[in-house]
Enzyme design. Structure first.
Site, PDB file in Angstrom:
ATOM      1  N   SER A 101     -47.165  -4.991 -33.686  1.00  0.00           N
ATOM      2  CA  SER A 101     -46.436  -4.709 -34.934  1.00  0.00           C
ATOM      3  C   SER A 101     -47.063  -5.461 -36.091  1.00  0.00           C
ATOM      4  CB  SER A 101     -44.962  -5.108 -34.793  1.00  0.00           C
ATOM      5  OG  SER A 101     -44.833  -6.524 -34.824  1.00  0.00           O
ATOM      6  N   SER A 155     -45.641  -7.679 -38.096  1.00  0.00           N
ATOM      7  CA  SER A 155     -44.847  -8.833 -38.524  1.00  0.00           C
ATOM      8  C   SER A 155     -45.689 -10.055 -38.881  1.00  0.00           C
ATOM      9  CB  SER A 155     -43.829  -9.211 -37.451  1.00  0.00           C
ATOM     10  OG  SER A 155     -44.484  -9.733 -36.302  1.00  0.00           O
ATOM     11  N   SER A 187     -40.304  -8.821 -40.744  1.00  0.00           N
ATOM     12  CA  SER A 187     -40.448  -9.546 -39.491  1.00  0.00           C
ATOM     13  C   SER A 187     -39.076  -9.804 -38.878  1.00  0.00           C
ATOM     14  CB  SER A 187     -41.165 -10.885 -39.733  1.00  0.00           C
ATOM     15  OG  SER A 187     -41.148 -11.686 -38.561  1.00  0.00           O
ATOM     16  N   LYS A 230     -45.146 -15.276 -33.349  1.00  0.00           N
ATOM     17  CA  LYS A 230     -44.676 -15.716 -34.670  1.00  0.00           C
ATOM     18  C   LYS A 230     -45.266 -17.093 -34.964  1.00  0.00           C
ATOM     19  CE  LYS A 230     -41.669 -12.229 -34.796  1.00  0.00           C
ATOM     20  NZ  LYS A 230     -41.878 -11.045 -35.656  1.00  0.00           N
TER      21      LYS A 230
END
Length: 202
Positions: free
Chosen positions: A18, A20, A168, A75
């Protein structure tokens, strides 16, 4: 046997699914993750060898998503145990101190299937501890409150945010919007580098 041991304890490959972490990591990037950094986890247990926790602020790490542990997320670590984390306009505030950042220009990218949509946002350099990295604030992402928090990071966990701050799904909105951290036992490793990047055109 050697390959299995390396994958379990030392390094593993992951693919970025993705956007994010844009602009740091693009959709389709293939990365290596160092599983030894925080102490290698013994498979099928919550035990680590030579444990080194917590991660440092600014680390980009792969972990099992706390709400659905079968999914792997990636992350950036923002807050450590005992910290108070707030966010205003996506910019983190740690223990009452706004993390320094500097506007550097505009950034555009495309995302989505089957019809990709074009996104535009403001690009910042953020300075957290010894780390300096790029963050993006998408102008067209809606649904986020301007102020989020405060969150108190519990012992044995860290709070994380994606570098694409307005696009995100991270600690700020987990558990029904109440916020939540990543338990140490969910952490799989620290991102090393991109070894292959496969864009939309192949």
């Amino acid at each position: 046997a050697v390959a299995l041991c390396l994958r379990a304890f030392v390094v593993e490959a992951f693919k970025i699914p993705s956007g994010s972490m844009i602009p740091t990591l693009q959709v389709g990037d293939h990365i290596f993750v160092n599983k030894f950094t925080y102490g290698p986890a013994i498979p099928y247990t919550h035990t680590r060898l030579f444990a080194s926790m917590p991660p440092d602020r600014g680390d980009v790490m792969v972990f099992a998503f706390p709400e659905h542990p079968e999914q792997d997320f990636i992350k950036r670590v923002i807050a450590l145990p005992g910290d108070k984390l707030e966010a205003r306009g996506g910019h983190p505030i740690l223990n009452g101190w706004e993390v320094p950042s500097c506007f550097v220009g505009l950034y555009t990218y495309t995302e989505g299937e089957p019809i990709p949509s074009k996104h535009e946002g403001d690009l910042f350099v953020e300075f957290l501890g010894d780390e300096a990295y790029l963050t993006l604030y998408d102008r067209y992402a809606g649904g986020l409150n301007d102020y989020q928090g405060p969150y108190i990071v519990k012992p044995g966990e860290v709070y994380v945010m994606g570098d694409n701050r307005n696009n995100s799904h991270d600690s700020r909105m987990w558990f029904g919007g109440q916020g939540g951290g990543v338990p140490f036992e969910n952490i799989k490793g620290r991102a090393l580098f991109v070894w292959l990047s496969v864009g939309e055109q192949g």
